[in-house]
Design a protein around this motif. Structure first.
Motif, PDB file in Angstrom:
ATOM      1  N   ARG A 167      -7.022   8.216  -5.050  1.00  0.00           N
ATOM      2  CA  ARG A 167      -5.816   7.595  -5.612  1.00  0.00           C
ATOM      3  C   ARG A 167      -4.996   8.651  -6.338  1.00  0.00           C
ATOM      4  NH1 ARG A 167      -5.559   2.051  -5.612  1.00  0.00           N
ATOM      5  NH2 ARG A 167      -7.528   0.894  -5.367  1.00  0.00           N
ATOM      6  N   PHE A 168      -3.681   8.545  -6.221  1.00  0.00           N
ATOM      7  CA  PHE A 168      -2.739   9.345  -6.993  1.00  0.00           C
ATOM      8  C   PHE A 168      -1.687   8.388  -7.547  1.00  0.00           C
ATOM      9  CE2 PHE A 168      -4.409  13.322  -5.709  1.00  0.00           C
ATOM     10  CZ  PHE A 168      -3.686  14.355  -6.320  1.00  0.00           C
ATOM     11  N   ALA A 169      -1.026   8.787  -8.624  1.00  0.00           N
ATOM     12  CA  ALA A 169       0.010   7.920  -9.174  1.00  0.00           C
ATOM     13  C   ALA A 169       0.962   8.695 -10.059  1.00  0.00           C
ATOM     14  CB  ALA A 169      -0.617   6.770  -9.967  1.00  0.00           C
ATOM     15  N   GLY A 174       5.490   5.464  -8.515  1.00  0.00           N
ATOM     16  CA  GLY A 174       4.706   4.699  -7.564  1.00  0.00           C
ATOM     17  C   GLY A 174       3.253   5.132  -7.526  1.00  0.00           C
ATOM     18  N   ARG A 175       2.531   4.626  -6.539  1.00  0.00           N
ATOM     19  CA  ARG A 175       1.106   4.894  -6.395  1.00  0.00           C
ATOM     20  C   ARG A 175       0.787   5.166  -4.924  1.00  0.00           C
ATOM     21  NH1 ARG A 175       1.925   0.208  -8.652  1.00  0.00           N
ATOM     22  NH2 ARG A 175       0.995  -0.975  -6.942  1.00  0.00           N
ATOM     23  N   TYR A 235       0.411   6.827  13.336  1.00  0.00           N
ATOM     24  CA  TYR A 235       1.208   5.613  13.333  1.00  0.00           C
ATOM     25  C   TYR A 235       1.785   5.427  11.927  1.00  0.00           C
ATOM     26  CZ  TYR A 235      -1.209   4.299  17.713  1.00  0.00           C
ATOM     27  OH  TYR A 235      -1.705   4.267  19.002  1.00  0.00           O
ATOM     28  N   HIS A 236       3.079   5.114  11.867  1.00  0.00           N
ATOM     29  CA  HIS A 236       3.747   4.933  10.575  1.00  0.00           C
ATOM     30  C   HIS A 236       4.325   3.517  10.497  1.00  0.00           C
ATOM     31  CE1 HIS A 236       3.514   9.305   9.985  1.00  0.00           C
ATOM     32  NE2 HIS A 236       3.915   9.416  11.245  1.00  0.00           N
ATOM     33  N   TYR A 237       4.137   2.884   9.338  1.00  0.00           N
ATOM     34  CA  TYR A 237       4.596   1.517   9.149  1.00  0.00           C
ATOM     35  C   TYR A 237       5.296   1.368   7.796  1.00  0.00           C
ATOM     36  CZ  TYR A 237       0.719   0.923  12.500  1.00  0.00           C
ATOM     37  OH  TYR A 237      -0.150   1.047  13.559  1.00  0.00           O
ATOM     38  N   GLU A 238       6.255   0.450   7.765  1.00  0.00           N
ATOM     39  CA  GLU A 238       6.805  -0.015   6.497  1.00  0.00           C
ATOM     40  C   GLU A 238       6.690  -1.531   6.473  1.00  0.00           C
ATOM     41  OE1 GLU A 238      10.836   0.055   3.706  1.00  0.00           O
ATOM     42  OE2 GLU A 238      10.644   1.452   5.397  1.00  0.00           O
ATOM     43  N   LEU A 239       6.069  -2.034   5.409  1.00  0.00           N
ATOM     44  CA  LEU A 239       5.857  -3.471   5.282  1.00  0.00           C
ATOM     45  C   LEU A 239       6.830  -4.061   4.269  1.00  0.00           C
ATOM     46  CD1 LEU A 239       3.270  -2.483   6.702  1.00  0.00           C
ATOM     47  CD2 LEU A 239       1.997  -4.187   5.409  1.00  0.00           C
ATOM     48  N   GLU A 240       7.147  -5.339   4.477  1.00  0.00           N
ATOM     49  CA  GLU A 240       8.075  -6.024   3.580  1.00  0.00           C
ATOM     50  C   GLU A 240       7.467  -6.176   2.182  1.00  0.00           C
ATOM     51  OE1 GLU A 240       6.982 -10.701   4.488  1.00  0.00           O
ATOM     52  OE2 GLU A 240       8.627  -9.760   5.586  1.00  0.00           O
ATOM     53  N   PRO A 241       8.330  -6.438   1.193  1.00  0.00           N
ATOM     54  CA  PRO A 241       7.819  -6.563  -0.185  1.00  0.00           C
ATOM     55  C   PRO A 241       6.648  -7.538  -0.267  1.00  0.00           C
ATOM     56  CG  PRO A 241      10.211  -6.586  -0.149  1.00  0.00           C
ATOM     57  CD  PRO A 241       9.761  -6.636   1.288  1.00  0.00           C
ATOM     58  N   PRO A 242       5.609  -7.202  -1.113  1.00  0.00           N
ATOM     59  CA  PRO A 242       5.564  -5.997  -1.942  1.00  0.00           C
ATOM     60  C   PRO A 242       5.544  -4.731  -1.095  1.00  0.00           C
ATOM     61  CG  PRO A 242       3.420  -7.065  -1.908  1.00  0.00           C
ATOM     62  CD  PRO A 242       4.370  -7.999  -1.242  1.00  0.00           C
ATOM     63  N   HIS A 243       6.424  -3.795  -1.453  1.00  0.00           N
ATOM     64  CA  HIS A 243       6.719  -2.634  -0.625  1.00  0.00           C
ATOM     65  C   HIS A 243       5.479  -1.770  -0.380  1.00  0.00           C
ATOM     66  CE1 HIS A 243      10.984  -3.490  -1.114  1.00  0.00           C
ATOM     67  NE2 HIS A 243      10.735  -3.687  -2.398  1.00  0.00           N
ATOM     68  N   VAL A 244       5.257  -1.430   0.893  1.00  0.00           N
ATOM     69  CA  VAL A 244       4.139  -0.559   1.270  1.00  0.00           C
ATOM     70  C   VAL A 244       4.566   0.322   2.437  1.00  0.00           C
ATOM     71  CG1 VAL A 244       1.732  -0.409   2.012  1.00  0.00           C
ATOM     72  CG2 VAL A 244       2.461  -2.344   0.613  1.00  0.00           C
ATOM     73  N   LEU A 245       4.260   1.618   2.329  1.00  0.00           N
ATOM     74  CA  LEU A 245       4.374   2.554   3.446  1.00  0.00           C
ATOM     75  C   LEU A 245       2.967   2.943   3.869  1.00  0.00           C
ATOM     76  CD1 LEU A 245       7.195   4.931   2.139  1.00  0.00           C
ATOM     77  CD2 LEU A 245       7.426   3.248   3.994  1.00  0.00           C
ATOM     78  N   ILE A 246       2.697   2.960   5.177  1.00  0.00           N
ATOM     79  CA  ILE A 246       1.369   3.295   5.674  1.00  0.00           C
ATOM     80  C   ILE A 246       1.495   4.332   6.781  1.00  0.00           C
ATOM     81  CG2 ILE A 246      -0.723   2.441   6.819  1.00  0.00           C
ATOM     82  CD1 ILE A 246      -0.100  -0.319   5.634  1.00  0.00           C
ATOM     83  N   SER A 247       0.679   5.384   6.688  1.00  0.00           N
ATOM     84  CA  SER A 247       0.511   6.341   7.778  1.00  0.00           C
ATOM     85  C   SER A 247      -0.961   6.303   8.181  1.00  0.00           C
ATOM     86  CB  SER A 247       0.900   7.754   7.346  1.00  0.00           C
ATOM     87  OG  SER A 247       2.282   7.828   7.071  1.00  0.00           O
ATOM     88  N   ALA A 248      -1.237   6.206   9.478  1.00  0.00           N
ATOM     89  CA  ALA A 248      -2.612   6.051   9.937  1.00  0.00           C
ATOM     90  C   ALA A 248      -2.900   6.987  11.100  1.00  0.00           C
ATOM     91  CB  ALA A 248      -2.864   4.599  10.362  1.00  0.00           C
ATOM     92  N   ILE A 260       1.250   3.961   0.394  1.00  0.00           N
ATOM     93  CA  ILE A 260       2.086   4.184  -0.787  1.00  0.00           C
ATOM     94  C   ILE A 260       2.739   2.857  -1.153  1.00  0.00           C
ATOM     95  CG2 ILE A 260       4.082   5.409  -1.735  1.00  0.00           C
ATOM     96  CD1 ILE A 260       3.553   7.643   0.234  1.00  0.00           C
ATOM     97  N   THR A 261       2.708   2.534  -2.424  1.00  0.00           N
ATOM     98  CA  THR A 261       3.299   1.290  -2.886  1.00  0.00           C
ATOM     99  C   THR A 261       3.984   1.486  -4.228  1.00  0.00           C
ATOM    100  OG1 THR A 261       2.844  -1.063  -3.321  1.00  0.00           O
ATOM    101  CG2 THR A 261       1.195   0.522  -4.063  1.00  0.00           C
ATOM    102  N   GLY A 262       4.857   0.561  -4.570  1.00  0.00           N
ATOM    103  CA  GLY A 262       5.566   0.638  -5.838  1.00  0.00           C
ATOM    104  C   GLY A 262       6.315  -0.652  -6.104  1.00  0.00           C
ATOM    105  N   SER A 263       6.851  -0.742  -7.308  1.00  0.00           N
ATOM    106  CA  SER A 263       7.633  -1.930  -7.680  1.00  0.00           C
ATOM    107  C   SER A 263       8.999  -1.872  -6.999  1.00  0.00           C
ATOM    108  CB  SER A 263       7.813  -1.970  -9.197  1.00  0.00           C
ATOM    109  OG  SER A 263       8.622  -0.882  -9.634  1.00  0.00           O
ATOM    110  N   GLY A 264       9.748  -2.975  -7.092  1.00  0.00           N
ATOM    111  CA  GLY A 264      11.075  -3.007  -6.505  1.00  0.00           C
ATOM    112  C   GLY A 264      11.993  -1.941  -7.079  1.00  0.00           C
ATOM    113  N   LEU A 265      11.910  -1.722  -8.395  1.00  0.00           N
ATOM    114  CA  LEU A 265      12.746  -0.716  -9.048  1.00  0.00           C
ATOM    115  C   LEU A 265      12.347   0.693  -8.615  1.00  0.00           C
ATOM    116  CD1 LEU A 265      14.996  -0.139 -11.054  1.00  0.00           C
ATOM    117  CD2 LEU A 265      13.277  -0.137 -12.884  1.00  0.00           C
TER     118      LEU A 265
END
Length: 284
Positions: A167-169, A174-175, A235-248, A260-265
């Motif tokens: 984990r990093f933050a 974000g995280r 493979y790279h993905y972006e998911l709808e809120p709660p916001h998440v970016l995924i690389s696999a 990677i995830t974070g708040s709306g702000l």
């Protein structure tokens, strides 16, 4: 400062106390007095043992003076305990050394900053992890982070599960986290799995997405993309809120998922950097 003669006396005194304790232990189980080593307190039973030793044995110094005349019972106890602490060490002192070793300097695996202040993390070869007997060592991975992103400790009790490897933050931005999951849970692909062997992007995110979000991701994927670096597909993905970016990707007998995830702000203010972090993920 205790004079040299007093220090020699305390050494002899402490040795005699331990001799008395060992003798008492061998003669009767009921005579045992446990000594609790703590940095804040010393078990009173240990002090009583030392008191008895002082009463029973008052060795003479080189000047022929009794020990009570040289340093008294209280100072003998105090200096004797100080010597014991110096020899054995306290639990908190030991943990402080470990903590200092872990925190001093750069985090293991994290490089120095480049001209923008970004640093690259590479999973150290000596880092533990394995997810069970028989699994091959985890193949190192790398990624880059902006200034002020730091590693967050991961324990076996992590709420994300035992397959959270890192984990990093940055509290303001974000995280991120890395999930390393055995491919065998989903398909037997041998020791050199490729992500395209697991399936197309849609199948992979539907099967492994819950490892990241904790819930079904079908219908929640905003975008998908495929890239290739040094013969390995990602493979790279972006998911709808709660916001998440995924690389696999897959390597060895494991699937690597970089989230990677974070708040709306945070997403609004730092999306460009978060996207760059996600795109930097590589399995070496």
């Amino acid at each position: 400062m205790i004079p040299l003669a007093a220090a020699e006396l305390n050494t002899k005194f402490l040795s005699s106390c331990f001799s008395a304790i060992r003798s008492s232990d061998s003669s009767s189980h009921s005579a045992k007095r446990p000594i609790s080593i703590r940095s804040s307190t010393v078990n009173v039973s240990a002090a009583s043992v030392i008191d008895e030793c002082v009463e029973e044995k008052k060795p003479a110094s080189s000047n022929g003076l009794k020990s009570s005349g040289l340093c008294g019972r209280r100072s003998a106890i105090a200096s004797g305990l100080s010597l014991l602490c110096a020899v054995l060490g306290f639990e908190e002192d030991a943990s402080a050394v470990v903590k200092q070793g872990l925190l001093a300097g750069r985090i293991p695996g994290l490089s120095g900053p480049d001209e923008r202040g970004w640093r690259t993390y590479r999973r150290p070869d000596e880092k533990s992890g394995g997810h069970g007997v028989g699994w091959s060592p985890i193949i190192p991975y790398t990624f880059s982070v902006p200034p002020n992103w730091e590693e967050v400790p991961v324990s076996i009790a992590d709420l994300g599960g035992t397959e959270i490897d890192l984990r990093f933050a940055n509290p303001q931005e974000g995280r991120l986290f890395v999930v390393v999951a055995p491919v065998l849970r989903f398909a037997d692909l041998g020791e050199d799995a490729k992500i395209e062997d697991i399936g197309p992007p849609e199948k992979v995110i539907n099967a492994f997405g819950p490892e990241i979000t904790g819930e079904n991701v079908e219908g929640k994927v905003l975008s998908m993309a495929v890239t290739e670096h040094v013969g390995r597909k990602y493979y790279h993905y972006e998911l709808e809120p709660p916001h998440v970016l995924i690389s696999a990707t897959a390597a060895g007998n494991r699937l690597y998922m970089f989230g990677i995830t974070g708040s709306g702000l945070q997403w609004k203010r730092h999306y460009k950097d978060l996207k760059e972090i996600s795109s930097s993920f590589r399995v070496t």
